[in-house]
Design an enzyme around this catalytic site. Sequence first.
Site, PDB file in Angstrom:
ATOM      1  N   THR A  51      -9.305 -13.079 -13.210  1.00  0.00           N
ATOM      2  CA  THR A  51     -10.470 -13.299 -12.348  1.00  0.00           C
ATOM      3  C   THR A  51     -10.706 -12.066 -11.490  1.00  0.00           C
ATOM      4  OG1 THR A  51      -9.161 -14.265 -10.541  1.00  0.00           O
ATOM      5  CG2 THR A  51     -10.031 -15.803 -12.184  1.00  0.00           C
ATOM      6  N   TYR A  53     -11.258  -8.854  -9.341  1.00  0.00           N
ATOM      7  CA  TYR A  53     -11.050  -7.432  -9.567  1.00  0.00           C
ATOM      8  C   TYR A  53     -10.107  -7.152 -10.737  1.00  0.00           C
ATOM      9  CZ  TYR A  53     -13.594  -5.836  -5.437  1.00  0.00           C
ATOM     10  OH  TYR A  53     -14.578  -5.530  -4.528  1.00  0.00           O
ATOM     11  N   PHE A  74      -1.822 -16.466 -14.328  1.00  0.00           N
ATOM     12  CA  PHE A  74      -1.203 -17.788 -14.181  1.00  0.00           C
ATOM     13  C   PHE A  74      -2.331 -18.806 -14.113  1.00  0.00           C
ATOM     14  CE2 PHE A  74       2.456 -20.049 -11.692  1.00  0.00           C
ATOM     15  CZ  PHE A  74       2.682 -20.853 -12.790  1.00  0.00           C
ATOM     16  N   GLU A  75      -2.724 -19.337 -15.263  1.00  0.00           N
ATOM     17  CA  GLU A  75      -3.887 -20.215 -15.346  1.00  0.00           C
ATOM     18  C   GLU A  75      -3.531 -21.539 -16.024  1.00  0.00           C
ATOM     19  OE1 GLU A  75      -6.492 -19.558 -13.767  1.00  0.00           O
ATOM     20  OE2 GLU A  75      -6.428 -17.392 -13.448  1.00  0.00           O
ATOM     21  N   ASP A 111       4.075 -17.083 -14.058  1.00  0.00           N
ATOM     22  CA  ASP A 111       4.246 -16.589 -12.693  1.00  0.00           C
ATOM     23  C   ASP A 111       4.643 -15.119 -12.706  1.00  0.00           C
ATOM     24  OD1 ASP A 111       4.856 -16.124 -10.053  1.00  0.00           O
ATOM     25  OD2 ASP A 111       6.483 -17.598  -9.931  1.00  0.00           O
ATOM     26  N   ALA A 140      -3.259 -12.098  -6.328  1.00  0.00           N
ATOM     27  CA  ALA A 140      -3.599 -12.793  -5.082  1.00  0.00           C
ATOM     28  C   ALA A 140      -3.037 -14.203  -5.181  1.00  0.00           C
ATOM     29  CB  ALA A 140      -5.114 -12.830  -4.878  1.00  0.00           C
ATOM     30  N   TYR A 235      -7.503  -8.653   8.985  1.00  0.00           N
ATOM     31  CA  TYR A 235      -7.090  -7.878   7.821  1.00  0.00           C
ATOM     32  C   TYR A 235      -6.172  -6.706   8.139  1.00  0.00           C
ATOM     33  CZ  TYR A 235      -9.728 -10.278   4.235  1.00  0.00           C
ATOM     34  OH  TYR A 235     -10.166 -11.204   3.334  1.00  0.00           O
TER      35      TYR A 235
END
EC number: 1.3.1.9
Length: 397
Positions: A51, A53, A74-75, A111, A140, A235
């Site tokens: 997904t 970037y 990891f989907e 993972d 992320a 951030y």
Amino acid sequence: MIIKPRVRGFICVTTHPAGCAASVREQIAYVARRGPIERGPKKVLVIGASTGYGLAARIAAAFGVGAATLGVFFERAPADAKPGTAGWYNSAAFHDEAAARGLQATSVNGDAFSDEIKHKTIDAIRRDLGQVDLVVYSVAAPRRAHPKTGVTHQSTLKPIGHAVRLRGIDTDNEAIKETLLQPATPDEIADTVAVMGGEDWRMWIDALDAAGVLADGAKTTAFTYLGEQVTHDIYWNGSIGEAKKDLDRTVLALRDKLAARGGDARVSVLKAVVTQASSAIPMMPLYLSLLFKVMKARGTHEGCIEQVDGLLRDSLYGAQPHVDAEGRLRADRLELDPAVQARVLELWDQVTDDNLYTLTDFAGYKAEFLRLFGFGIDGVDYDAPVEPNVRIPNLIE
């Protein structure tokens, strides 16, 4: 089955296979329109490839350079009548498009923080690619099970030293709200660094190097976001900021390691975009809605594929890379244009429930959010039945 979007908070609990595939094709078409990326990588590992970037990096390398790619993600696969995740469908579409063009593509599902997936990835590189000359780290995740200690660390989105009150949008009720974030504890800061800092990136490069699957001259980059004044309390000066500073420290050691063989390591700073991660951060929907409004008016708005395609062409493999004083590659220059940031700041406190749709591009933000899950893509018939059970060929799990 007919699939419609169902949104709960910052998550869309449904995904559309045909929409995700169309989105991938749109990104491929963008890269193709820009022409070949000169002197680009030939064999690329993308960690976090399904997904945002990371997916954009895989697309740009494959369809801009003609590179063979190995993607780690990891989907969740579709099961019975339940659709899979958007990243699953994105990756399936990537494989289909790569196969149609004769491009080598291998994927590992699991993972990325684990030793097991690192070992499986190394085995796949040996079998399919031999070595890799670019490693992109674009992970992320909210938590990390440490592969050496077994401890699960949870990241925390908090300021340091003092509480911070943030303006934002209640996206469910389409209303401006304020959120008071309490300061992070030392343990919360350490846990956030463990999840989002540079340790896992270093572990990947060390493992790849020890296994002999990094080519001479190999490059690696980790993607990050820094932002400007409006977002700095979270951030840069907050718990996530400590993780980003750890990333900056990590890259120095990686740069020395790879430079010994003619390679390089860089942190790449990218602009703010709508992702599942950013939509969960209290201030980001408002910031993004204002940023979209300002940058679209100036004709400088970019999404993931525009950013990463430009990063490869201009900096990672360009003759004159955009490097800041700390050695980071900067693709966020248009976002940080002083005129853009000044206008966002000017509008920040003016936004109310009544003018949300006029002062900001909240409509554009919502559209981008739904696109993450395959909805709102031009040319897709969302009233037509679609097959949710899509497979990824030769997937390693």
